[in-house]
Design an enzyme around this catalytic site. Sequence first.
Site, PDB file in Angstrom:
ATOM      1  N   ARG A 138     -18.279   9.194  15.473  1.00 31.30           N
ATOM      2  CA  ARG A 138     -19.692   9.440  15.747  1.00 31.30           C
ATOM      3  C   ARG A 138     -20.488   9.165  14.470  1.00 31.30           C
ATOM      4  O   ARG A 138     -19.974   9.289  13.363  1.00 31.30           O
ATOM      5  CB  ARG A 138     -19.906  10.884  16.191  1.00 31.30           C
ATOM      6  CG  ARG A 138     -21.323  11.137  16.697  1.00 31.30           C
ATOM      7  CD  ARG A 138     -21.609  12.601  16.952  1.00 31.30           C
ATOM      8  NE  ARG A 138     -22.965  12.767  17.441  1.00 31.30           N
ATOM      9  CZ  ARG A 138     -23.581  13.923  17.603  1.00 31.30           C
ATOM     10  NH1 ARG A 138     -22.948  15.050  17.283  1.00 31.30           N
ATOM     11  NH2 ARG A 138     -24.824  13.990  18.055  1.00 31.30           N
ATOM     12  N   HIS A 139     -21.758   8.816  14.633  1.00 32.47           N
ATOM     13  CA  HIS A 139     -22.625   8.558  13.482  1.00 32.47           C
ATOM     14  C   HIS A 139     -22.844   9.830  12.668  1.00 32.47           C
ATOM     15  O   HIS A 139     -22.531  10.951  13.101  1.00 32.47           O
ATOM     16  CB  HIS A 139     -23.973   8.012  13.954  1.00 32.47           C
ATOM     17  CG  HIS A 139     -24.655   8.920  14.950  1.00 32.47           C
ATOM     18  ND1 HIS A 139     -25.278  10.095  14.586  1.00 32.47           N
ATOM     19  CD2 HIS A 139     -24.779   8.831  16.295  1.00 32.47           C
ATOM     20  CE1 HIS A 139     -25.775  10.687  15.655  1.00 32.47           C
ATOM     21  NE2 HIS A 139     -25.478   9.949  16.707  1.00 32.47           N
ATOM     22  N   HIS A 188     -21.445   7.051  19.274  1.00 33.33           N
ATOM     23  CA  HIS A 188     -22.131   8.315  19.512  1.00 33.33           C
ATOM     24  C   HIS A 188     -21.105   9.395  19.857  1.00 33.33           C
ATOM     25  O   HIS A 188     -19.905   9.124  19.939  1.00 33.33           O
ATOM     26  CB  HIS A 188     -23.148   8.129  20.627  1.00 33.33           C
ATOM     27  CG  HIS A 188     -24.083   6.983  20.372  1.00 33.33           C
ATOM     28  ND1 HIS A 188     -25.308   7.134  19.774  1.00 33.33           N
ATOM     29  CD2 HIS A 188     -23.946   5.640  20.604  1.00 33.33           C
ATOM     30  CE1 HIS A 188     -25.904   5.959  19.652  1.00 33.33           C
ATOM     31  NE2 HIS A 188     -25.094   5.028  20.152  1.00 33.33           N
TER      32      HIS A 188
END
Length: 645
Positions: free
Chosen positions: A389-390, A572
Amino acid sequence: MAVAETQLYSKVLNKVKNRSTCALLESLLSMGFPAHIAQKALAATGHKTADEASKWLHSHCNDPSLDDPIPQEYALYLCPTGPLHDKLQEFWKESKNQCARNKAHEIFPHITLCDFFTCEDRKVEFLHEALKKVGDRFFNLFPPAISLSLHSSVSYLGFFMNDAHANVIKEFAVAFATEASILAGTLSWFVTESQISLQGPVIIILFLDCRVKPCTKQLHLTLAHKFYPHHQKTLEQLAKSINPGQSCLWTAALYSRDMRFVNYQILQALFQYKPQNIDELMLNTGDLIYVDRSQQSDVSDGWVIGTSHRTGCRGFLPENYTEKANESDTWVKHREYTFTPASGLLPKNENEPRRKLNGEVHIPVMTKSVTQTLAFQTVALRRGLLVMRHGERVDHVFGKSWIQQCLTADGKYHRADLNFPASLPKRRDGIKHFEYDPPLSCCGVFQSRLVGEALLEKQEAVSRVYCSPALRCIQTAQHVLEGLKLEQKIKIRVEPGLFEWTKWEANKIIPSFMALTELTEATYNIDPSYRCTFPLSSLVPSESYEEYVSRCSAVIKQILSDCTSIILIVGHGSSLDSFTRPVLGLPARDSNDFASLVRKIPSLGMCFCEELKEENRWQMINPPVKTLTHGSNAAFNWRNGILDS
């Protein structure tokens, strides 16, 4: 036939039958599929999993050729992996950019060991068995490093193999051809009356119909073929950048193709198309279509008639929805056998069959440096998928009104808190579009670089980076690469298909993402030549959960087809589940369970899938680095409390 003869024949026949018993086949039969159709599905999907074969059968439920007894065609190739393969792929890309496509671009880098041959669907497992059996036999004889020399002519460019090495590899190809012909052939027998002895007649067993022909030509690896003569010098110059002695593991790989479409052109769907008439073909993004150009004379302009590789159905389709694909894109890999160099890493005067001392095989001791080299190569060539995930996004810290906090009266950006970005990249559509495409916070940048440094410490050899088009993901990928010290070596491949489930977008439309040129101008190392699997224009606002799951499955399978070592995907929170379950062969979760899971995934949460080659499956294991945990930090004003007290 006499009793003894019958027993001997039955013994041989049962041995062959027992070998063909397949757990995957039994699983499909238990689902109610007829044997010949189940075998066809397994052959078409490479005998990987029952789930994959079952999905193939459901996709081909309207395929008019499903009951046809036409078998697949098979070929055995010797393929490079590792650094040499990467260099060859760079040559493929540059030669296409500078000199247009040529015949070599239709197929991946390879050396042909056996020409295409047919094998009945029910006997494909015998080909797998033959590859394993012969590979084990030649494991210690395979050259530790294959010597290749460049050859050029007006229509051909490629590497030719050293004769001494070629002889060993040709022997391997002949041995596979013989073994495969025996195991996958049709059992036949007869009694030779002229050789009757005291023990009775001699029974001769023959195996027919699977005739594997090893390559008799000089072994070569083609770089370019059937190109324009004026491109010869450019191609030669590009080829000189390839060091044929570069680190490489060679893999004998068995591929199959549908023999009905050998001379057809392959097109790939760029967009989804829903039929308007009964004779039109349904297209999903990424679908491969077989097109016979000789049958297009009566078709309306802008349309072609083709057969879907995914469904087997035939119909009309708009040609401008497609682009030309490679011939090998429709091929299926069945099994591969990798020859590690350990057995051949000996001093030159000892590089010979192992000698027997006192009746025992003498194994020369390898030096520490050789052992370390092999260990590094093993790690570098492990196939893995790291999904991340970012990092921390600015709107999750300061709320949706963060832009209003940062705008001056004249509309310029200013840093209202140290955790706001020092500056924002320039975008032509205006600063307000950052509201739905927010950047990382300063802490998010630091977190991302920290994760990259941890991956570097663990010596994880990331070879490709694929990224969602969201700015926060691109920034995360950039700073992870900086931590890995690979920001100048690996370009970020922006893949719109990796974007979040669009139903969760607050404004109910697809955000306006920064263009690739804008990202490049902002010094993000973007790969401009990458052709995405799922175009941005195909993202549907408020897509259903089923559409999202289908998109994720199609995109990850395409990405993995280019995976030679470790691939990093930056996406995400939802990516950790939606891009790993298809790889692991697991069904999609219930949408409510999915939403509940995603809410628990923190910034830079990650998971890791590793391929088990021998078992032909993937498993999830611990990520290479520990989780990054950080706490909340409320805004602080020194006036409140300190001054008052």
